[in-house]
Motif scaffolding. Sequence first.
Motif, PDB file in Angstrom:
ATOM      1  N   UNK A   1       0.852  -1.262  -0.049  1.00 28.07           N
ATOM      2  CA  UNK A   1      -0.188  -0.193   0.120  1.00 28.07           C
ATOM      3  C   UNK A   1       0.590   1.621  -0.055  1.00 28.07           C
ATOM      4  N   UNK A   2       0.735   1.867  -1.646  1.00 28.98           N
ATOM      5  CA  UNK A   2       2.054   2.838  -1.578  1.00 28.98           C
ATOM      6  C   UNK A   2       1.240   3.972  -2.491  1.00 28.98           C
ATOM      7  N   UNK A   3       0.976   5.546  -1.725  1.00 27.75           N
ATOM      8  CA  UNK A   3      -0.219   6.283  -2.787  1.00 27.75           C
ATOM      9  C   UNK A   3       0.789   7.063  -3.645  1.00 27.75           C
ATOM     10  N   UNK A   4       2.231   7.026  -3.145  1.00 33.43           N
ATOM     11  CA  UNK A   4       2.819   7.677  -5.022  1.00 33.43           C
ATOM     12  C   UNK A   4       2.760   9.532  -4.485  1.00 33.43           C
ATOM     13  N   UNK A   5       2.872   9.372  -5.730  1.00 29.32           N
ATOM     14  CA  UNK A   5       2.858  10.983  -6.072  1.00 29.32           C
ATOM     15  C   UNK A   5       2.357  11.457  -7.314  1.00 29.32           C
ATOM     16  N   UNK A   6       1.357  12.605  -7.577  1.00 29.95           N
ATOM     17  CA  UNK A   6       0.273  12.803  -7.804  1.00 29.95           C
ATOM     18  C   UNK A   6       0.915  14.286  -8.780  1.00 29.95           C
TER      19      UNK A   6
END
Length: 290
Positions: free
Chosen positions: A52-57
């Motif tokens: 679970x990793x949101x990361x970057x937009x």
Amino acid sequence: MSHSQSIEHWKSRSQSPPDYKEAIASDYTISSNQSSFPDSDRFLSTSELQIEAIGYDTNQALTGHRTLENISVYSVQSGTPVQEKYTSIRLKSSSNSCALVQSSDPYQNALISTIYRWGPGRHPRMRILSHDATGSVSVKQAIDDDNLCGELIEVKSRSIISRDQVFDTSLGKFEWRYGSREERKACNADSLLILERVDRVVLSDGSKSKSGTRIAQFIRNDQFRTPGSVRYSGGNGGRLVMDLRMWTRKNEKGADVEVDGVEAFVVASCILMLKREADRFIDNNLAAVS
């Protein structure tokens, strides 16, 4: 999103989540009654984890807003994440350096640390920690102490322009690479990362494994992508599917058990790939507006 909220999200996402082989019918999965590794180079899922990793937009990339993100890794049963198994912990928002711990460990002793270094051509390093020699190792020690006992791995790119990463370890020589269009289609994936063992090894029965044997695949699509992230997020999470039969042995009761540390290495190296992906995403967005 908290750990408990994340699990509840996955439970509510589908009342009857499909089995992995049903959801991802491909040439790389086989049933357990078919020919098995190493006699076949077919990929067979022996375990699954949800990273679970949101990361970057794009907005985060352009504004420089980065969160201090600890990455949770869940065990999966019947297609659904059920319990947190590992946590990748960062101590500084200004650094990607991190350490992997077992989530059930109240002391958060580090299993593997990943150290990122500033400057062109300075590759990340991974250290698989030797607890027999050092005892308990805190996350801070694992990141900051260069004198710890353990196996130090210099992570290298296949070439100066390649996104693929090579790991030469005592477990074998491995390479994480991005899947081709055909491979993504076979796995029903928007994005596919593939871990292969790229050296040959003589097994206990005298047979040899094939160079390029698939060990794991990291799948991102609408079903497996981390909730809250989108397809084009940089470094977002998904489903890690592993075939670790090469490192499976029988215990005293005759049950299959995996060699210690192999799964943790696969997890830590996959998270390294996500962090590298996030950095490229940020750099590319900044370059586009400069």
